[in-house]
Design a protein around this motif. Structure first.
Motif, PDB file in Angstrom:
ATOM      1  N   ASN A 190      42.420  35.282 -19.396  1.00 50.24           N
ATOM      2  CA  ASN A 190      41.157  35.784 -18.844  1.00 50.24           C
ATOM      3  C   ASN A 190      40.113  34.677 -18.794  1.00 50.24           C
ATOM      4  O   ASN A 190      39.406  34.512 -17.792  1.00 50.24           O
ATOM      5  CB  ASN A 190      40.611  36.932 -19.697  1.00 50.24           C
ATOM      6  N   ALA A 191      40.001  33.932 -19.890  1.00 50.32           N
ATOM      7  CA  ALA A 191      39.019  32.852 -19.964  1.00 50.32           C
ATOM      8  C   ALA A 191      39.330  31.760 -18.941  1.00 50.32           C
ATOM      9  O   ALA A 191      38.417  31.219 -18.300  1.00 50.32           O
ATOM     10  CB  ALA A 191      38.992  32.264 -21.374  1.00 50.32           C
ATOM     11  N   ILE A 192      40.607  31.450 -18.776  1.00 48.18           N
ATOM     12  CA  ILE A 192      41.007  30.426 -17.808  1.00 48.18           C
ATOM     13  C   ILE A 192      40.694  30.878 -16.388  1.00 48.18           C
ATOM     14  O   ILE A 192      40.162  30.111 -15.572  1.00 48.18           O
ATOM     15  CB  ILE A 192      42.502  30.099 -17.961  1.00 48.18           C
ATOM     16  N   LEU A 193      41.007  32.131 -16.075  1.00 45.08           N
ATOM     17  CA  LEU A 193      40.734  32.661 -14.737  1.00 45.08           C
ATOM     18  C   LEU A 193      39.232  32.669 -14.440  1.00 45.08           C
ATOM     19  O   LEU A 193      38.811  32.422 -13.304  1.00 45.08           O
ATOM     20  CB  LEU A 193      41.309  34.074 -14.601  1.00 45.08           C
ATOM     21  N   ALA A 194      38.437  32.968 -15.460  1.00 52.08           N
ATOM     22  CA  ALA A 194      36.977  32.950 -15.275  1.00 52.08           C
ATOM     23  C   ALA A 194      36.501  31.545 -14.907  1.00 52.08           C
ATOM     24  O   ALA A 194      35.649  31.376 -14.022  1.00 52.08           O
ATOM     25  CB  ALA A 194      36.279  33.432 -16.539  1.00 52.08           C
ATOM     26  N   GLU A 195      37.064  30.520 -15.576  1.00 52.75           N
ATOM     27  CA  GLU A 195      36.675  29.146 -15.278  1.00 52.75           C
ATOM     28  C   GLU A 195      37.135  28.732 -13.885  1.00 52.75           C
ATOM     29  O   GLU A 195      36.423  28.008 -13.179  1.00 52.75           O
ATOM     30  CB  GLU A 195      37.249  28.195 -16.331  1.00 52.75           C
ATOM     31  N   ILE A 196      38.324  29.183 -13.484  1.00 52.29           N
ATOM     32  CA  ILE A 196      38.815  28.887 -12.127  1.00 52.29           C
ATOM     33  C   ILE A 196      37.894  29.526 -11.096  1.00 52.29           C
ATOM     34  O   ILE A 196      37.532  28.904 -10.090  1.00 52.29           O
ATOM     35  CB  ILE A 196      40.255  29.387 -11.951  1.00 52.29           C
ATOM     36  N   TYR A 197      37.507  30.775 -11.332  1.00 52.05           N
ATOM     37  CA  TYR A 197      36.606  31.478 -10.411  1.00 52.05           C
ATOM     38  C   TYR A 197      35.261  30.759 -10.323  1.00 52.05           C
ATOM     39  O   TYR A 197      34.726  30.557  -9.221  1.00 52.05           O
ATOM     40  CB  TYR A 197      36.405  32.916 -10.886  1.00 52.05           C
ATOM     41  N   LEU A 198      34.710  30.335 -11.458  1.00 50.85           N
ATOM     42  CA  LEU A 198      33.436  29.629 -11.459  1.00 50.85           C
ATOM     43  C   LEU A 198      33.550  28.289 -10.727  1.00 50.85           C
ATOM     44  O   LEU A 198      32.629  27.868 -10.017  1.00 50.85           O
ATOM     45  CB  LEU A 198      32.962  29.407 -12.895  1.00 50.85           C
ATOM     46  N   PHE A 199      34.685  27.631 -10.878  1.00 54.61           N
ATOM     47  CA  PHE A 199      34.917  26.367 -10.168  1.00 54.61           C
ATOM     48  C   PHE A 199      34.946  26.595  -8.663  1.00 54.61           C
ATOM     49  O   PHE A 199      34.331  25.844  -7.890  1.00 54.61           O
ATOM     50  CB  PHE A 199      36.227  25.745 -10.638  1.00 54.61           C
ATOM     51  N   TRP A 200      35.658  27.634  -8.229  1.00 55.13           N
ATOM     52  CA  TRP A 200      35.714  27.964  -6.799  1.00 55.13           C
ATOM     53  C   TRP A 200      34.323  28.258  -6.254  1.00 55.13           C
ATOM     54  O   TRP A 200      33.982  27.834  -5.151  1.00 55.13           O
ATOM     55  CB  TRP A 200      36.619  29.171  -6.580  1.00 55.13           C
ATOM     56  N   MET A 201      33.533  28.999  -7.025  1.00 51.65           N
ATOM     57  CA  MET A 201      32.197  29.336  -6.567  1.00 51.65           C
ATOM     58  C   MET A 201      31.319  28.086  -6.448  1.00 51.65           C
ATOM     59  O   MET A 201      30.536  27.959  -5.511  1.00 51.65           O
ATOM     60  CB  MET A 201      31.546  30.350  -7.502  1.00 51.65           C
ATOM     61  N   ARG A 202      31.453  27.158  -7.398  1.00 48.88           N
ATOM     62  CA  ARG A 202      30.691  25.908  -7.310  1.00 48.88           C
ATOM     63  C   ARG A 202      31.118  25.098  -6.095  1.00 48.88           C
ATOM     64  O   ARG A 202      30.283  24.539  -5.383  1.00 48.88           O
ATOM     65  CB  ARG A 202      30.886  25.074  -8.587  1.00 48.88           C
ATOM     66  N   GLN A 203      32.423  25.045  -5.841  1.00 45.89           N
ATOM     67  CA  GLN A 203      32.926  24.309  -4.690  1.00 45.89           C
ATOM     68  C   GLN A 203      32.433  24.939  -3.393  1.00 45.89           C
ATOM     69  O   GLN A 203      32.088  24.244  -2.444  1.00 45.89           O
ATOM     70  CB  GLN A 203      34.459  24.293  -4.700  1.00 45.89           C
ATOM     71  N   GLY A 204      32.402  26.280  -3.351  1.00 44.91           N
ATOM     72  CA  GLY A 204      31.949  26.971  -2.157  1.00 44.91           C
ATOM     73  C   GLY A 204      30.486  26.719  -1.860  1.00 44.91           C
ATOM     74  O   GLY A 204      30.085  26.632  -0.702  1.00 44.91           O
TER      75      GLY A 204
END
Length: 216
Positions: A190-204
């Motif tokens: 869960n924690a890893i997926l949250a960081e991946i999602y936050l990374f995608w949002m920053r990239q977007g």
């Protein structure tokens, strides 16, 4: 990219929201039938850790039920006072449940490995929620949202744990052998997926500005 990220985020949100509310409601079954009949794996805590046990299983579902509503943009925009009050309930529930969970982690009969898994979860859960609260009080809402996403991912461990336990039982493995693994696997992904999602949002967010500079 940004549109795709938003679509993924919205889909994930609604799936998580439904599971969170259902699991939260189901978790209160101990009020009707009692802990030994509904949560046998933690019933041993009634002898010596009764207060911590009820603090954890009584308030964790409150945080889980409230959590999805904190991410509703319409509620934040139209009813900010409700958003703030639900936030206070969320933080208070996690404070009680997290501290209680940490106490239970130290006294678990599932072994040291499981104890560390649940103990670290409790500490990080309290820490991410505390950070979200601090940034909200500072009115730094961008960072508040980031830390709330991290906090929510750990709150959702209550759901992933309950999804993983039946898999462990169905596999035929001994409870004592797979439960320590669940103590980690219920929250680390869960924690890893949250960081991946936050990374995608920053990239977007960065991509449009980069494209604008190229055009200039």
């Amino acid at each position: 990219m940004l549109v795709a990220n938003r679509a993924i985020g919205q889909t994930g949100y609604w799936i998580a929201a439904v599971f969170s509310v259902l699991v939260a409601l189901a978790s209160f079954r101990f009020l009707v039938w009692g802990v030994p009949a509904t949560m046998e794996i933690v019933a041993h805590n009634l002898d010596g850790n009764r207060l911590a046990l009820y603090g954890h299983i009584g308030f964790a579902p409150v945080a889980l039920a409230v959590m999805p509503f904190q991410f509703l943009k319409g509620l934040r925009a139209r009813k900010p006072h409700i958003h703030r009050w639900l936030g206070r309930i969320y933080v208070a529930a996690i404070a009680i449940s997290g501290i209680s969970g940490l106490i239970l982690a130290f006294t678990t009969i599932a072994g040291t490995f499981a104890g560390f898994g649940f103990g670290i979860l409790a500490v990080i859960w309290l820490g991410t929620t505390g950070a979200a609260l601090v940034f909200a009080l500072k009115r730094d809402f961008a960072r508040h949202r980031v830390w709330m996403i991290r906090s929510a991912a750990l709150t959702f461990a209550a759901v992933t744990l309950r999804l993983q336990l039946p898999i462990g039982f169905a596999s035929g493995a001994e409870f004592s052998s797979f439960y320590p693994i669940v103590a980690w696997s219920s929250w680390v992904p869960n924690a890893i997926l949250a960081e991946i999602y936050l990374f995608w949002m920053r990239q977007g967010r960065q991509r449009p500005s980069a494209e604008a500079q190229v055009r200039a």
